[in-house]
Every structure is written in C-alpha cells, then in structure tokens.
Write a protein that holds these residues in place. Structure first.
Motif, mmCIF file in Angstrom:
data_model
loop_
_atom_site.group_PDB
_atom_site.id
_atom_site.type_symbol
_atom_site.label_atom_id
_atom_site.label_comp_id
_atom_site.label_asym_id
_atom_site.label_seq_id
_atom_site.Cartn_x
_atom_site.Cartn_y
_atom_site.Cartn_z
ATOM 1 N N ILE A 251 0.836 -1.211 0.000
ATOM 2 C CA ILE A 251 0.000 0.000 0.000
ATOM 3 C C ILE A 251 0.867 1.256 0.000
ATOM 4 O O ILE A 251 0.606 2.218 -0.735
ATOM 5 C CB ILE A 251 -0.950 -0.009 1.205
ATOM 6 C CG1 ILE A 251 -1.958 -1.157 1.086
ATOM 7 C CG2 ILE A 251 -1.686 1.326 1.320
ATOM 8 C CD1 ILE A 251 -2.826 -1.339 2.315
ATOM 9 N N PHE A 254 2.453 1.958 -3.355
ATOM 10 C CA PHE A 254 1.447 2.460 -4.294
ATOM 11 C C PHE A 254 1.145 3.944 -4.046
ATOM 12 O O PHE A 254 0.962 4.722 -4.995
ATOM 13 C CB PHE A 254 0.164 1.636 -4.169
ATOM 14 C CG PHE A 254 -0.957 2.117 -5.034
ATOM 15 C CD1 PHE A 254 -0.963 1.876 -6.396
ATOM 16 C CD2 PHE A 254 -2.017 2.836 -4.479
ATOM 17 C CE1 PHE A 254 -2.002 2.329 -7.196
ATOM 18 C CE2 PHE A 254 -3.064 3.286 -5.274
ATOM 19 C CZ PHE A 254 -3.054 3.032 -6.635
ATOM 20 N N ILE A 255 1.088 4.348 -2.772
ATOM 21 C CA ILE A 255 0.689 5.725 -2.461
ATOM 22 C C ILE A 255 1.862 6.702 -2.503
ATOM 23 O O ILE A 255 1.769 7.785 -3.098
ATOM 24 C CB ILE A 255 0.014 5.792 -1.067
ATOM 25 C CG1 ILE A 255 -1.257 4.950 -1.047
ATOM 26 C CG2 ILE A 255 -0.320 7.233 -0.704
ATOM 27 C CD1 ILE A 255 -1.940 4.918 0.313
ATOM 28 N N HIS A 268 -5.886 7.564 -4.345
ATOM 29 C CA HIS A 268 -5.200 7.198 -3.109
ATOM 30 C C HIS A 268 -6.140 7.061 -1.907
ATOM 31 O O HIS A 268 -5.710 6.588 -0.857
ATOM 32 C CB HIS A 268 -4.136 8.248 -2.782
ATOM 33 C CG HIS A 268 -2.957 8.193 -3.697
ATOM 34 N ND1 HIS A 268 -1.969 9.163 -3.703
ATOM 35 C CD2 HIS A 268 -2.600 7.292 -4.633
ATOM 36 C CE1 HIS A 268 -1.057 8.857 -4.613
ATOM 37 N NE2 HIS A 268 -1.425 7.733 -5.185
ATOM 38 N N PRO A 271 -6.808 3.047 -0.809
ATOM 39 C CA PRO A 271 -5.695 2.436 -0.080
ATOM 40 C C PRO A 271 -5.340 3.161 1.214
ATOM 41 O O PRO A 271 -4.851 2.543 2.159
ATOM 42 C CB PRO A 271 -4.526 2.484 -1.078
ATOM 43 C CG PRO A 271 -4.918 3.465 -2.110
ATOM 44 C CD PRO A 271 -6.403 3.438 -2.171
ATOM 45 N N LEU A 274 -7.406 1.715 3.865
ATOM 46 C CA LEU A 274 -6.870 0.410 4.264
ATOM 47 C C LEU A 274 -5.731 0.566 5.260
ATOM 48 O O LEU A 274 -5.679 -0.112 6.286
ATOM 49 C CB LEU A 274 -6.387 -0.360 3.030
ATOM 50 C CG LEU A 274 -7.455 -0.780 2.015
ATOM 51 C CD1 LEU A 274 -6.812 -1.472 0.819
ATOM 52 C CD2 LEU A 274 -8.485 -1.691 2.657
ATOM 53 N N THR A 275 -4.798 1.479 4.979
ATOM 54 C CA THR A 275 -3.618 1.588 5.837
ATOM 55 C C THR A 275 -3.886 2.338 7.135
ATOM 56 O O THR A 275 -3.261 2.056 8.162
ATOM 57 C CB THR A 275 -2.468 2.277 5.074
ATOM 58 O OG1 THR A 275 -1.260 2.182 5.837
ATOM 59 C CG2 THR A 275 -2.764 3.725 4.798
ATOM 60 N N CYS A 279 -6.035 -1.776 8.467
ATOM 61 C CA CYS A 279 -4.868 -2.552 8.923
ATOM 62 C C CYS A 279 -4.709 -2.557 10.443
ATOM 63 O O CYS A 279 -4.491 -3.627 11.028
ATOM 64 C CB CYS A 279 -3.600 -2.033 8.243
ATOM 65 S SG CYS A 279 -3.441 -2.597 6.535
#
Length: 323
Positions: A251, A254-255, A268, A271, A274-275, A279
C-alpha cells in the motif's frame, strides 16, 4: 504552528452523499472501537502472561501500541467530520495530524523490520538467539525505530508548514496527507516532493529488502528442518509477520513511492483507508488467530476472568444471606 496564508483547511473527504457519509461514519466508528479493543487485549495479554515475556511478543506489544496511536491520529477527526458535516480543521491541527501520521507510520515500518531480524535470529541462529536478541538489543531497536521515525519526518513537515497556501484551503482527502497539501501550495514544491520521494523510497524499500533478505535465510533454514511438524510450526510463526509487512509495504509503495503525488489524489483514498483504518483493525486478530500461544493465553485469561466474576457473585450472595 501558524501560517500567514491560511488559518484552517477543509477536508473534502469522500465524494458521496450525506446519507452515505453517516453510514460510513458508523462503519468507521465500529472498526475504530474494535481496533482499540483488539490491540488493548493483545497488549494486556503480552504484559500479564509470563510466557509472552520474550523478544517476539515484546515487539508484538509495541506494534499494538503503535496501531492504537496510528489509527487514533486519523479516526477521531474523520468521525467528527462525517457525523457533524463540519469538515474544517485548523492549520496547526492539520500539520500535527500530517506529522504524526508519517512519524508513526515510519516507526511501524522500522519496527516490522526489527521483527523480521528477530525471526531470522530465532530460526537461523537458535543456539545464539538469546545472546543476539537480548533485552538491551530489543530496547535499542525499539528506540532506533522511534528516533528514525522522528528525524525522517521532522524536516519535510517543517518545510510544509512554511509554504504559502494561496490556491485554496480545500484538501481533496479525508485527512491531511502531504500530497494534497503540496497540491494547494502556490510555492514551488519540487524540492519537498523530491525529499518526500527519497525518504519514502529509502524507508519503504530498505525495510522491504531487509525483510526479504531475512526471509530468504529463514525459508532456507526451514527447508532443512527434518520433521514436517517443525517446518509447519516455523512457517506459522513467520506467516503472520510476513503477511502484515507485505500488505503495509504494498500500500505504501502504491501511495508514496512515486515521484509526484499530485496527479493521483482521488485514487489514493481507498488504499489510505486500508492503511489508516483497516490494517490497525486487522493486525491484532491476525496475530491472535495465527499464534497458538496467544490464543491459549487469551483463553486462560477469559477463564480466570469468569472465575473471578463467579467468586465475586458467590461472595455477594453470602453477604446478603448473612444480613
């Protein structure tokens, strides 16, 4: 922190209607409360159970502390914005949120890398493990992770606070990320973007490479274990940590490990959820479900809790009957 060009920002959040925002708010509130409870349970078990007083669970307990702090940097402000429909945040609050987000995120990367070295020493150097990973070394790795996070994020954050924000004060995100902040500045930000890119690449890619090297040695050592049960136990011990660091690194690459973050701000957001939210919610459950010792310690703690409650109820009943 003060800035002459802007006193507050507006967090645009998610491009959805008001009803969808309320639904998201309740969902995020449930995830946040569960995340706090799950990480607190893991931390308390590590502190209370003597079987978990070793380096592996020392790092696990500190990871739970980090997850509590990390999700608390973003979630309360996000929930307030969603529930109240007041999307403003002060300049100082925005800068503090941005700093602690990257600070704690960097510490987590470094801590996960330390955990991979701990697993390498435990599996590849079992006879020298307690000499290699002792209490002093654990404290040094932990302090090194916090110091590394503090120093790596301090300079870019100070530079971002000095920028002039004359384009707008509306941030196209649900928290004060560096990319959207740079996108609002009318000052030349190429140097800050380059610094962000270099620091992100150094931290994320170095953590990933060191972890991969550790696991190359670990897998090689596991394949030499003669018994199937021994190999399965060793793989099970490492699978949880490898899963978490793979998700986190993927992640973050990717960001943030891109030369410019301005062109892909809308992409963005998912994700980032998610982070920042998912998570920290999943980590304690992944560790608990994958680790037999933690599961056993949790079951025993629940059993002792039930016994204490039963004893208290019997004591209260006896007092009432005596009176």
């Amino acid at each position: 922190m003060e800035n002459q060009s802007v006193s507050e920002f507006i967090l645009m959040g998610f491009s959805v209607g008001r009803q969808e925002e309320i639904l998201l708010a309740f969902l995020f509130l449930l995830i946040y409360v569960t995340s706090l409870a799950g990480n607190m349970v893991v931390l308390l078990i590590v502190l209370v159970d003597s079987r978990l007083h070793n380096p592996m669970y020392f790092f696990l307990g500190n990871l739970s502390v980090l997850d509590i702090l990390f999700t608390s940097v973003i979630s309360p402000q996000l929930l307030w914005n969603l529930f109240s429909d007041n999307k403003s945040i002060s300049f100082s609050g925005c800068m503090a949120q941005s700093y602690f987000y990257f600070f704690l995120g960097t510490v987590e990367f470094l801590l996960l890398t330390s955990m991979s070295y701990d697993r390498y020493a435990a599996i590849c150097r079992p006879l020298q493990y307690h000499a290699i990973i002792n209490g002093r070394v654990c404290i040094q790795m932990l302090l090194g992770s916090w110091l590394g996070g503090f120093l790596s994020v301090l300079c870019p954050t100070i530079m971002i606070t000095r920028l002039s924000y004359c384009k707008s004060n509306v941030i196209n995100h649900f928290f004060c990320d560096s990319g959207p902040l740079l996108n609002l500045s009318c000052t030349d930000t190429h140097f800050i973007e380059l610094m962000d890119f270099m620091l992100s690449s150094l931290i994320v890619l170095c953590s990933m490479v060191l972890t991969l090297v550790s696991y190359m040695y670990i897998i090689s050592a596991i394949m030499h274990i003669s018994t199937t049960t021994g190999r399965a136990k060793a793989f099970n011990t490492c699978a949880t940590h490898l899963t978490i660091i793979s998700i986190t690194c993927g992640i973050s690459i990717f960001i943030y490990v891109t030369p410019s973050q301005k062109e892909t701000l809308e992409v963005h957001k998912v994700p980032a959820v998610l982070t920042t939210i998912v998570c920290p919610f999943l980590n304690p459950f992944i560790f608990t479900l994958k680790n037999d010792i933690v599961k056993q310690a949790l079951k025993e703690a629940l059993r002792r809790g039930k016994e204490l409650i039963a004893q208290k109820n019997v004591g209260d009943w006896r007092k009432k009957t005596t009176v």
